[in-house]
Motif scaffolding. Sequence first.
Motif, PDB file in Angstrom:
ATOM      1  N   GLY A  37      -0.331 -47.423 -35.163  1.00 35.91           N
ATOM      2  CA  GLY A  37      -1.103 -47.204 -35.522  1.00 35.91           C
ATOM      3  C   GLY A  37      -2.621 -46.701 -34.750  1.00 35.91           C
ATOM      4  N   ALA A  38      -1.997 -46.705 -33.243  1.00 36.79           N
ATOM      5  CA  ALA A  38      -3.769 -46.602 -32.598  1.00 36.79           C
ATOM      6  C   ALA A  38      -3.795 -45.711 -32.213  1.00 36.79           C
ATOM      7  CB  ALA A  38      -3.394 -47.234 -31.238  1.00 36.79           C
ATOM      8  N   TRP A  39      -4.724 -44.631 -33.019  1.00 36.74           N
ATOM      9  CA  TRP A  39      -4.940 -42.851 -33.060  1.00 36.74           C
ATOM     10  C   TRP A  39      -6.131 -43.119 -32.560  1.00 36.74           C
ATOM     11  CZ3 TRP A  39      -0.798 -39.951 -34.019  1.00 36.74           C
ATOM     12  CH2 TRP A  39       0.040 -40.478 -35.358  1.00 36.74           C
ATOM     13  N   ALA A  40      -7.295 -43.930 -32.006  1.00 36.15           N
ATOM     14  CA  ALA A  40      -7.680 -43.347 -31.013  1.00 36.15           C
ATOM     15  C   ALA A  40      -7.420 -42.653 -30.476  1.00 36.15           C
ATOM     16  CB  ALA A  40      -9.057 -44.331 -30.675  1.00 36.15           C
ATOM     17  N   ASN A  41      -8.716 -41.199 -30.211  1.00 35.69           N
ATOM     18  CA  ASN A  41      -8.800 -40.369 -29.361  1.00 35.69           C
ATOM     19  C   ASN A  41      -7.531 -39.514 -29.117  1.00 35.69           C
ATOM     20  OD1 ASN A  41     -11.683 -40.498 -28.663  1.00 35.69           O
ATOM     21  ND2 ASN A  41     -11.278 -42.973 -28.099  1.00 35.69           N
ATOM     22  N   HIS A  42      -6.747 -39.383 -30.255  1.00 39.76           N
ATOM     23  CA  HIS A  42      -4.666 -39.048 -30.090  1.00 39.76           C
ATOM     24  C   HIS A  42      -4.803 -37.868 -29.798  1.00 39.76           C
ATOM     25  CE1 HIS A  42      -1.155 -39.585 -30.268  1.00 39.76           C
ATOM     26  NE2 HIS A  42      -1.015 -37.962 -30.860  1.00 39.76           N
ATOM     27  N   TRP A  43      -6.240 -37.167 -29.923  1.00 39.83           N
ATOM     28  CA  TRP A  43      -6.071 -35.876 -29.565  1.00 39.83           C
ATOM     29  C   TRP A  43      -5.857 -35.378 -28.018  1.00 39.83           C
ATOM     30  CZ3 TRP A  43     -10.529 -33.391 -27.419  1.00 39.83           C
ATOM     31  CH2 TRP A  43     -10.981 -33.815 -26.790  1.00 39.83           C
ATOM     32  N   VAL A  44      -6.594 -35.873 -27.371  1.00 40.99           N
ATOM     33  CA  VAL A  44      -6.894 -35.613 -26.092  1.00 40.99           C
ATOM     34  C   VAL A  44      -5.667 -35.295 -25.447  1.00 40.99           C
ATOM     35  CG1 VAL A  44      -7.395 -36.980 -23.363  1.00 40.99           C
ATOM     36  CG2 VAL A  44      -9.036 -36.851 -25.727  1.00 40.99           C
ATOM     37  N   TYR A  45      -4.625 -36.319 -26.272  1.00 43.75           N
ATOM     38  CA  TYR A  45      -3.143 -36.858 -25.401  1.00 43.75           C
ATOM     39  C   TYR A  45      -2.025 -35.312 -26.046  1.00 43.75           C
ATOM     40  CZ  TYR A  45      -5.243 -40.900 -24.437  1.00 43.75           C
ATOM     41  OH  TYR A  45      -5.267 -41.865 -23.612  1.00 43.75           O
ATOM     42  N   TRP A  46      -2.339 -34.231 -26.921  1.00 43.74           N
ATOM     43  CA  TRP A  46      -1.626 -33.460 -27.153  1.00 43.74           C
ATOM     44  C   TRP A  46      -2.884 -32.021 -26.378  1.00 43.74           C
ATOM     45  CZ3 TRP A  46       2.024 -32.246 -30.004  1.00 43.74           C
ATOM     46  CH2 TRP A  46       2.907 -32.794 -30.856  1.00 43.74           C
ATOM     47  N   ALA A  47      -3.717 -32.250 -26.847  1.00 49.50           N
ATOM     48  CA  ALA A  47      -4.864 -30.529 -26.134  1.00 49.50           C
ATOM     49  C   ALA A  47      -4.883 -31.127 -25.103  1.00 49.50           C
ATOM     50  CB  ALA A  47      -6.624 -30.737 -26.136  1.00 49.50           C
ATOM     51  N   GLY A  48      -5.035 -31.808 -24.052  1.00 48.71           N
ATOM     52  CA  GLY A  48      -5.264 -31.675 -22.927  1.00 48.71           C
ATOM     53  C   GLY A  48      -3.599 -31.887 -22.052  1.00 48.71           C
ATOM     54  N   PRO A  49      -2.150 -32.261 -21.980  1.00 47.77           N
ATOM     55  CA  PRO A  49      -1.363 -32.073 -21.783  1.00 47.77           C
ATOM     56  C   PRO A  49      -0.753 -29.919 -21.920  1.00 47.77           C
ATOM     57  CG  PRO A  49      -1.702 -33.906 -22.721  1.00 47.77           C
ATOM     58  CD  PRO A  49      -2.373 -33.742 -23.270  1.00 47.77           C
ATOM     59  N   ALA A  52      -4.678 -44.792 -23.912  1.00 47.06           N
ATOM     60  CA  ALA A  52      -5.784 -44.842 -24.496  1.00 47.06           C
ATOM     61  C   ALA A  52      -6.920 -45.121 -23.037  1.00 47.06           C
ATOM     62  CB  ALA A  52      -6.025 -46.270 -24.939  1.00 47.06           C
ATOM     63  N   VAL A  53      -7.882 -44.061 -24.222  1.00 46.04           N
ATOM     64  CA  VAL A  53      -9.190 -43.204 -23.302  1.00 46.04           C
ATOM     65  C   VAL A  53      -9.862 -44.329 -22.877  1.00 46.04           C
ATOM     66  CG1 VAL A  53     -11.200 -42.023 -22.772  1.00 46.04           C
ATOM     67  CG2 VAL A  53      -9.735 -40.563 -24.248  1.00 46.04           C
ATOM     68  N   ALA A  54     -10.442 -45.625 -21.499  1.00 46.53           N
ATOM     69  CA  ALA A  54     -11.381 -46.480 -21.004  1.00 46.53           C
ATOM     70  C   ALA A  54     -12.386 -46.122 -21.898  1.00 46.53           C
ATOM     71  CB  ALA A  54     -11.325 -46.178 -19.521  1.00 46.53           C
ATOM     72  N   PRO A  55     -13.117 -47.307 -22.112  1.00 47.17           N
ATOM     73  CA  PRO A  55     -14.649 -47.346 -22.773  1.00 47.17           C
ATOM     74  C   PRO A  55     -15.560 -46.974 -22.053  1.00 47.17           C
ATOM     75  CG  PRO A  55     -13.658 -48.694 -23.095  1.00 47.17           C
ATOM     76  CD  PRO A  55     -12.346 -48.615 -21.872  1.00 47.17           C
ATOM     77  N   MET A  56     -15.797 -46.852 -20.783  1.00 47.67           N
ATOM     78  CA  MET A  56     -16.598 -45.974 -21.025  1.00 47.67           C
ATOM     79  C   MET A  56     -16.465 -44.217 -20.394  1.00 47.67           C
ATOM     80  SD  MET A  56     -18.640 -48.272 -20.504  1.00 47.67           S
ATOM     81  CE  MET A  56     -20.054 -47.770 -19.774  1.00 47.67           C
ATOM     82  N   VAL A  57     -15.464 -43.913 -20.405  1.00 51.30           N
ATOM     83  CA  VAL A  57     -14.875 -42.762 -20.640  1.00 51.30           C
ATOM     84  C   VAL A  57     -15.055 -41.835 -21.693  1.00 51.30           C
ATOM     85  CG1 VAL A  57     -12.925 -41.023 -19.939  1.00 51.30           C
ATOM     86  CG2 VAL A  57     -13.248 -42.777 -18.471  1.00 51.30           C
ATOM     87  N   LYS A  58     -15.530 -40.136 -21.356  1.00 49.62           N
ATOM     88  CA  LYS A  58     -15.867 -39.977 -22.681  1.00 49.62           C
ATOM     89  C   LYS A  58     -14.983 -38.814 -22.986  1.00 49.62           C
ATOM     90  CE  LYS A  58     -20.733 -38.804 -21.925  1.00 49.62           C
ATOM     91  NZ  LYS A  58     -22.340 -37.386 -22.096  1.00 49.62           N
ATOM     92  N   PRO A  59     -14.001 -39.014 -24.111  1.00 45.83           N
ATOM     93  CA  PRO A  59     -12.919 -38.262 -24.523  1.00 45.83           C
ATOM     94  C   PRO A  59     -13.280 -36.542 -24.017  1.00 45.83           C
ATOM     95  CG  PRO A  59     -13.829 -39.566 -26.599  1.00 45.83           C
ATOM     96  CD  PRO A  59     -15.171 -39.175 -25.462  1.00 45.83           C
ATOM     97  N   VAL A  60     -14.218 -36.426 -23.813  1.00 43.85           N
ATOM     98  CA  VAL A  60     -12.973 -34.889 -23.322  1.00 43.85           C
ATOM     99  C   VAL A  60     -13.732 -34.673 -21.905  1.00 43.85           C
ATOM    100  CG1 VAL A  60     -14.704 -32.842 -22.156  1.00 43.85           C
ATOM    101  CG2 VAL A  60     -15.224 -33.775 -24.638  1.00 43.85           C
ATOM    102  N   GLY A  61     -14.624 -35.433 -21.148  1.00 43.28           N
ATOM    103  CA  GLY A  61     -13.750 -36.003 -19.918  1.00 43.28           C
ATOM    104  C   GLY A  61     -12.274 -36.384 -20.030  1.00 43.28           C
ATOM    105  N   ALA A  62     -11.847 -37.335 -20.724  1.00 43.92           N
ATOM    106  CA  ALA A  62     -10.443 -37.574 -20.822  1.00 43.92           C
ATOM    107  C   ALA A  62      -9.609 -36.294 -20.795  1.00 43.92           C
ATOM    108  CB  ALA A  62     -10.280 -38.662 -21.822  1.00 43.92           C
ATOM    109  N   MET A  63     -10.110 -35.762 -22.304  1.00 44.04           N
ATOM    110  CA  MET A  63      -9.313 -34.576 -22.250  1.00 44.04           C
ATOM    111  C   MET A  63      -8.833 -33.684 -20.441  1.00 44.04           C
ATOM    112  SD  MET A  63      -9.586 -31.225 -23.989  1.00 44.04           S
ATOM    113  CE  MET A  63     -10.459 -30.488 -23.365  1.00 44.04           C
ATOM    114  N   VAL A  64      -9.936 -33.485 -19.647  1.00 42.23           N
ATOM    115  CA  VAL A  64     -10.482 -33.119 -18.579  1.00 42.23           C
ATOM    116  C   VAL A  64      -8.737 -33.483 -18.092  1.00 42.23           C
ATOM    117  CG1 VAL A  64     -11.479 -31.959 -16.883  1.00 42.23           C
ATOM    118  CG2 VAL A  64     -12.427 -31.519 -19.068  1.00 42.23           C
ATOM    119  N   VAL A  65      -9.137 -34.755 -17.386  1.00 46.48           N
ATOM    120  CA  VAL A  65      -8.190 -35.481 -16.768  1.00 46.48           C
ATOM    121  C   VAL A  65      -6.822 -35.278 -17.174  1.00 46.48           C
ATOM    122  CG1 VAL A  65      -7.606 -37.905 -15.884  1.00 46.48           C
ATOM    123  CG2 VAL A  65     -10.079 -37.565 -16.128  1.00 46.48           C
TER     124      VAL A  65
END
Length: 244
Positions: A194-206, A119-132
């Motif tokens: 069912g925890a799908w929040a920001n799931h796209w991050v874990y496909w696009a980034g890797p 899961a992406v930390a609350p203070m982190v933007k999804p795009v930043g999480a994707m870059v990480v």
Amino acid sequence: MRDTPSRALTAEAIGTFALCFVGILAINVDAISGGEGAASLASIAFAHGLTIMVMVAALGAISGAHFNPAVTIGFVATGRMTAVRGVQYAVAQLAGAVLASLLVAWLFGLDVVRGGTPAVAPMVKPVGAMVVEVVTTFFLVLVVFGTAVDHRAPRSVFPFAIGLTVALDIMATGPITGAAMNPARALGPALVSGAWANHWVYWAGPLLGGVLAAFLQHRFLMEHAPSPATAEHGGPAPAEERGV
């Protein structure tokens, strides 16, 4: 015994199953046992890293031990594996992740699986999480190609190098994104819990990080694999191919 596609796909499913099963439980060990302080960032990181290490050592000769669609797409993108075989590998990996998550849910409940979903930390933007996730997966696939694929690397080093890369990535970014570096590691528990929040991050980034690292190694840093078998499986070349 002759290698067959079914053996390779079974190995991929088992390795990914182990990663998800151990990873989810390591994250939730306090909640499951009722203890306090048993889980730490270091213990979670090494649980994932050691699982990858031993599974790569045990199954690498069978399938190349990708256990990760981000690794597999690197092989496909550089022509080291056909697209059809790459899809088969990814399906096997995703199946292993889902089965592990289902087993954990049956044993300990959906909350445990949900707690083990990246899961992406609350203070982190999804795009930043994707870059990480791009950067950490880049490191992982760079190491896979540099130690398991490059025939100049010592044969015994790649399980340790790959497992330790997973561990160091989790220690650096686990609290930020969950440090999945692996779409299967994210999809399995997400699908079950069912925890799908920001799931796209874990496909696009890797996937992006995997392709970038694979191309850098393949086009610039390493020599081409000396045989089709080495190219597809990602294991070091036999001694006779290296002129030993």
